[in-house]
Design an enzyme around this catalytic site. Structure first.
Site, short mmCIF file in Angstrom:
data_model
loop_
_atom_site.label_atom_id
_atom_site.label_comp_id
_atom_site.label_asym_id
_atom_site.label_seq_id
_atom_site.Cartn_x
_atom_site.Cartn_y
_atom_site.Cartn_z
N ILE A 151 -32.80 -15.98 -6.75
CA ILE A 151 -33.26 -14.75 -6.10
C ILE A 151 -32.39 -13.65 -6.70
O ILE A 151 -31.17 -13.79 -6.78
CB ILE A 151 -33.14 -14.83 -4.55
CG1 ILE A 151 -33.51 -13.50 -3.90
CG2 ILE A 151 -31.76 -15.24 -4.09
CD1 ILE A 151 -33.57 -13.58 -2.35
N SER A 152 -33.04 -12.57 -7.15
CA SER A 152 -32.29 -11.54 -7.87
C SER A 152 -31.24 -10.88 -6.99
O SER A 152 -31.36 -10.85 -5.76
CB SER A 152 -33.25 -10.46 -8.38
OG SER A 152 -34.13 -11.01 -9.31
N GLN A 153 -30.27 -10.29 -7.66
CA GLN A 153 -29.24 -9.47 -7.00
C GLN A 153 -29.96 -8.36 -6.22
O GLN A 153 -30.96 -7.81 -6.71
CB GLN A 153 -28.41 -8.89 -8.15
CG GLN A 153 -27.27 -8.01 -7.83
CD GLN A 153 -26.70 -7.40 -9.12
OE1 GLN A 153 -27.26 -7.58 -10.20
NE2 GLN A 153 -25.63 -6.69 -8.99
#
Lengths: 838, 232
Positions: free
Chosen positions: B81-83
């Protein structure tokens, strides 16, 4: 145990030692292979280096419990060997259990991974520790015949290297440890006496049953979820359609309707991207199976920047280096060249393409205009006379999204300045070299590639490289072309047309205007162009001052994919955040971590025995210096020879095995002969001097000899190699047993310590050599090796300085101790520690 | 007595749940302030969406305590899950408007789709990894009526609902599928992250011009200032 044909217990022990030594080295190599598949090779190396410190730890235990162990060696040694075999059988299987599974990527983001890593260390440590302890006990118990025992150890190790090579080519990697475990179990049983065989039979029986079960149903290798094979297997209906064990690695072919190949495809392409099977080697993406037919008119790569050299002019004679599973070849044949020479080192993949996938790939690898050379590119370039190629195509560099530096310490002799100079010599006057790279951020690969190309042009007398270099950039790729003659006006115009059709931008072109560079693909960072122009203009400061290592790779530092400057670590950490830094340049950092952790452990293993050795009032510095320098010197020379002979033979797997096995067997012979020499300080000094002399000669003449004979016939090359590797190794094999025998006469309590020092330092040496090679080059590694043997020579030349009785210091220390306890100096302790001379 | 125990247990559970929810909300607000606004994201709709969507519900249970940290997190199957900042950046850059229709390729945890669903009318999202897609589908469909999840190959896009005002590709491949470019409206924007797992330093914006021409623009949320230039 009464083995009919070997009744003599000493003989049985010596054979048992040889078998067990073969198993240990084969186990180490098979684990390297397995962990490389599960994670990747630097990490494999990190785990193994810690496990190998089992040798150091065994020395420590031997030093601390020498008498106890020696008294019981008759049953302890076979028991340790059998147990080691048992642990070899199950170690990898244990790490497959859910509790012990970890991922190197997660190591930097999840603390919970650390205890799992520690558990993995322990699991792999046990077979090495028990195995090394058995060897150590044998060496110490039989110091007088150390030459024979060391010979058996080295000969066994050499043959173990060859055995594992045989296994790599014939059985799946996860089946190898149980097979090897059986070898140690057999060694343990062979070495057992009648009186103590029952326990060994029980352990051995369990090991045999377990091993057969594991060989019969080996299960899957639990590949990291972040490796390309795992990610591919997550695709719908993904299926492994071919799996083949090969000495170059485990080859797997995957099919899925969602697998397509079109690297950095032009955004103007409106057709269907074809579905293709992917080939993986050791769970890493290797290439795609090309769909080829002789009537084919277009290829998907024509819609990428890789088409640049083909759009500039027609090419008749083409050389494709590292053409993986053949996609670049299929692309080349669309343009109807008269002859394509393909260099592919992975013989397993070539065989597979010529047989299993011949139909599917339209018999591409059997094309009448194709010659396939199954060697490393560099070896091909060096061993052939100039071929007059119209075009030399290098494989695509880097990977989409970057590789996180995992190839940083992979020697790549196809990308050094020397390799480019050889390519230049193979070109006809109008010929060109083409190479494509993925764009990375921050820019590293593209800038290093340009620096290499510009330097090659300069090296070959081109004063205006800008007139010979073209480069085209898409949203994801840059393709560089270096032409031997200046680019013609027609070629420049064709490149402009190509860019316009494909939505690409020219990056370098004679007469290029700055505004042409960002028509379709805006970079948003003018710094990149500043650096490109600076490198093209040959400004050395641009390269020197850049935050990453973009200096061209050379044969002395053949690490094209290594970009990390240690001096800039702090700055990079501030820019990108400490947590993300490892993912920029993971490979090099892993080696540093390996070195640090194994150094800490080695220091512990070296210092701990001193607690016991305090009672010995003989100087220990000679032992420390001599056995440490032997450990470093031996490994450094091995690493240098591997590096040189990989180039010489062009087949890394064979070359590495040949070097290691020849070294060990020749050293074993030297060790055997050393038994005939008296254990005086004179002999290690003389042998040390001979080795130093040889190695000094190698620093000057090894490369010219190898370069001069690289084109010779294989039998001649083998003879040259045996001589060059064998002679110094023969003498190197004498140093350890001579030292041990001398030491046993001088102070027998230091013998286990010497064994531990040698083992610990040997393990550190591998990562230390790599670090030195990256930072200072292989020449310095060789220089350090020469120094090590010179120091070993000096230790015995001036042995009175290094090996002396320290009664004066000893006396004063005891006086001080006694006084502090309120006792007189005539305490009976003085007499008990009789190593002190009154 | 048993009833009293049950009541007490339920009461304590409710209290601790509320306390935990408060804690996550505090962390979320802090995340928006320190990681997103501080780095220059100013679009009000994006900021509100980031404040609203409970990120901790879109990460694996074991990662909940890390949900609001300034980094990508593993979600299994080799995906992340992206930053938070990257999610906000990608959202702002496609300029979402309430009546937009957007396509997301790579549903992953479902977090990016949830953020978009807070701002626009219809979000269509495709996930190729079946278990991830099923998980995200359950969460998203329970929370949002305007998110539609399909499990399949993102290569073909979702033609029947296109063309799209914007396409967000969260799981980038080494080529941009031609059908996606086809399904992008003229004047539409596509955003793609480029980077290995846990490391997203670069984003790419693809714009389809009114004349059908296509351009790309590299966007670098973390700017690497070459050292030599600094000294000049």
């Amino acid at each position: 145990m009464n083995i009919g044909f070997i009744n003599d217990s000493r003989q049985r022990l010596i054979i048992s030692l040889g078998l067990h030594s073969a198993a240990i080295i084969a186990f180490q190599l098979s684990l390297m292979q397995l962990i490389s598949i599960v994670q990747w090779h630097h990490f494999a190396y990190m785990i193994i280096s810690v496990a190998m410190l089992g040798f150091g730890a065994s020395g420590t235990l031997l030093a601390l419990a020498r008498e106890w162990l020696l008294k019981r060696s008759g049953w302890i040694v076979p028991l340790l060997i059998t147990s080691s075999g048992m642990f070899m059988t199950i170690a990898f299987q244990l790490t497959r259990l859910e509790y012990f599974r970890f991922d190197v990527y997660l190591l930097f983001v999840e603390r919970s991974q650390f205890p799992i890593l520690a558990a993995n260390y322990l699991i792999y440590f046990i077979p090495f520790f028990t195995g090394a302890l058995a060897i150590g006990i044998l060496f110490i118990k039989h110091t007088a015949q150390i030459g024979t025992y060391y010979f058996s150890n080295l000969l066994g190790s050499g043959l173990g290297g060859l055995l594992v090579l045989l296994l790599f080519g014939n059985v799946f990697p996860q089946q190898i440890p149980p097979i090897i475990g059986l070898l140690s179990v057999a060694a343990g049983l062979l070495g057992s006496t009648k009186k103590h065989i029952s326990l060994n039979l029980v352990i051995g029986g369990v090991a045999v049953i377990t091993a057969f079960m594991l060989i019969r149903t080996p299960g899957e290798v639990p590949v990291s979820q972040y490796k390309s094979l795992s990610r591919t297997m997550n695709l719908p209906d993904a299926e492994i359609v071919k799996r083949k064990a090969d000495i170059h690695g485990l080859i797997e072919v995957v099919e899925s309707p969602a697998l397509r190949f079109a690297p950095a495809l032009s955004l103007g392409f409106a057709g269907e991207v074809p579905v293709k099977k992917n080939v993986f080697v050791n769970a890493d993406f290797y290439g795609v199976i090309p769909l080829f037919s002789k009537d084919q008119q277009t290829h998907i790569l024509d819609h990428t920047t890789q088409a640049l050299p083909w759009r500039m002019q027609n090419r008749y004679k083409v050389l494709m280096l590292n053409a993986n599973a053949g996609a670049p070849l299929a692309h080349a044949f669309i343009h109807k060249p008269g002859q394509v020479d393909a260099v592919i080192a992975n013989r397993g993949v070539v065989r597979m393409m010529q047989t299993d996938f011949a139909n599917e790939s339209g018999s591409l690898f059997l094309h009448e205009n194709l010659n396939v050379y199954q060697v490393e590119p560099r070896n091909y370039l060096a061993s052939k006379p100039p071929q007059g190629y119209d075009l030399i195509v290098l494989p695509q560099q880097d990977a989409f999204g970057g590789t996180a530096g995992i190839n940083a310490l992979q020697e790549n002799y196809a990308m050094t300045l020397e390799a480019f100079d050889l390519m230049w010599k193979h070109l006809r006057p109008e010929g060109a070299i083409a190479v494509t790279t993925w764009l990375d951020y921050p820019s590293r690969t593209s800038l290093k590639l340009l620096a290499t190309i510009v330097q090659t042009a300069h090296n070959n007398g081109i004063t205006e490289p800008d007139k010979h270099i073209a480069a085209v950039r898409s949203w994801g790729n840059i393709t560089f072309v270096l032409k031997k003659s200046p680019l013609s006006h027609q070629e420049v115009e064709r490149i402009r047309t190509f860019c316009k059709e494909m939505f690409f931008d020219p990056l370098l072109l004679p007469g290029l205007q700055p505004e042409e560079r960002q028509t379709y693909n805006m970079i948003g960072n003018e710094d990149f162009f500043h650096y490109v122009d600076g490198i093209l203009a040959g400004k050395p400061a641009i390269i020197e001052d850049y935050g990453f290592m973009i200096h061209p790779a050379t044969d002395d530092k053949p690490y094209f994919a290594q970009f990390l400057k240690l001096s800039q670590l702090r700055r990079l950490s501030e820019t990108f955040g400490g947590e993300q830094l490892p993912f920029l340049e993971l490979g090099y950092l892993i080696v540093i971590v390996t070195l640090v952790q194994s150094t800490i452990l080695a220091i512990i293993f070296i210092i701990l025995p001193l607690l016991r050795l305090r009672k010995s009032y003989r100087s220990k510095k000679g032992t420390l210096i001599y056995f440490a320098t032997l450990g470093i010197g031996y490994m450094f020379v091995e690493i240098i020879l591997i590096q040189r002979f990989v180039l010489y033979f062009g087949q890394p797997v064979y070359a590495i095995s040949a070097v290691i096995s020849t070294m060990l067997i020749a050293s074993g012979a030297g060790s055997l002969l050393s038994g005939k020499l008296p254990a005086t300080p004179k002999h290690p000094a003389i042998v040390g001097a001979i080795i130093t002399f040889f190695l000094l000669g190698y620093t000057l003449f090894l490369t010219p000899i190898l370069q001069g004979s690289i084109a010779s016939t294989l039998p001649l090359k083998i003879i040259i190699s045996l001589l060059l590797i064998g002679i110094p190794s023969f003498f190197k094999g004498m140093m350890f047993p001579l030292g041990i025998r001398f030491l046993s006469g001088y102070d027998a309590t230091q013998v286990p310590w010497a064994w531990g020092i040698n083992g610990s330092v040997s393990v550190i040496s591998t990562s230390l050599a790599m670090l030195i090679a990256v930072e200072a080059g292989f020449r310095v590694v060789m220089g350090v090796a020469v120094m090590c043997y010179a120091i070993a020579f000096l230790v015995f030349s001036f042995h009175k300085l290094f090996f002396r009785k320290t009664h004066t210091r000893c006396h004063s220390r005891i006086v001080a101790t006694a006084l502090s306890r309120g006792l007189g100096t005539q305490n009976d302790r003085w007499h008990r520690t009789s190593n002190c001379e009154p | 007595m048993n009833k009293l125990n049950l009541f007490l247990a339920t009461f304590l559970l409710a209290i601790s749940h509320m306390a935990l929810a408060d804690e996550f909300e505090r962390e979320r607000n802090s995340m928006v302030r320190t990681q997103i606004q501080a780095r220059g994201i100013s679009d009000r709709a994006t900021l509100n969406a980031m404040r609203t969507v409970p990120r901790h519900l879109y990460v694996p249970y074991a990662q909940r305590r890390n949900a609001y940290q300034d980094r990508p997190l593993p979600i299994g199957y080799g995906q992340t899950i992206s930053q938070p900042y990257i999610v906000a950046y990608m959202t702002e850059i496609v300029r979402p408007k309430p009546d937009d229709i957007m396509l997301e390729i790579g549903t992953g945890s479902g977090y990016q789709a949830a953020v978009l669903a807070e701002i626009i009318d219809q979000v269509y999202t495709i996930e190729i990894v079946s278990p991830l897609g099923e998980q995200a589908k359950r969460k998203l469909e329970a929370q949002y009526g305007n998110v539609h999840v399909k499990i399949g190959d993102g290569y073909h896009g979702w033609a029947e609902h296109g063309p799209y005002d914007a396409i967000v590709v969260t799981a980038a491949a080494e080529y941009i599928p031609p059908p996606l470019v086809e399904q992008l409206k003229e004047g539409g924007r596509m955003i793609i992250p480029v980077g290995s797992p846990f490391q997203v330093q670069q984003l790419m914006l693809v714009e389809k011009k009114q004349d059908g021409g296509i351009t790309t623009r590299s966007l670098m949320p973390v700017r690497f200032v070459p050292f030599e230039r600094e000294r000049e």
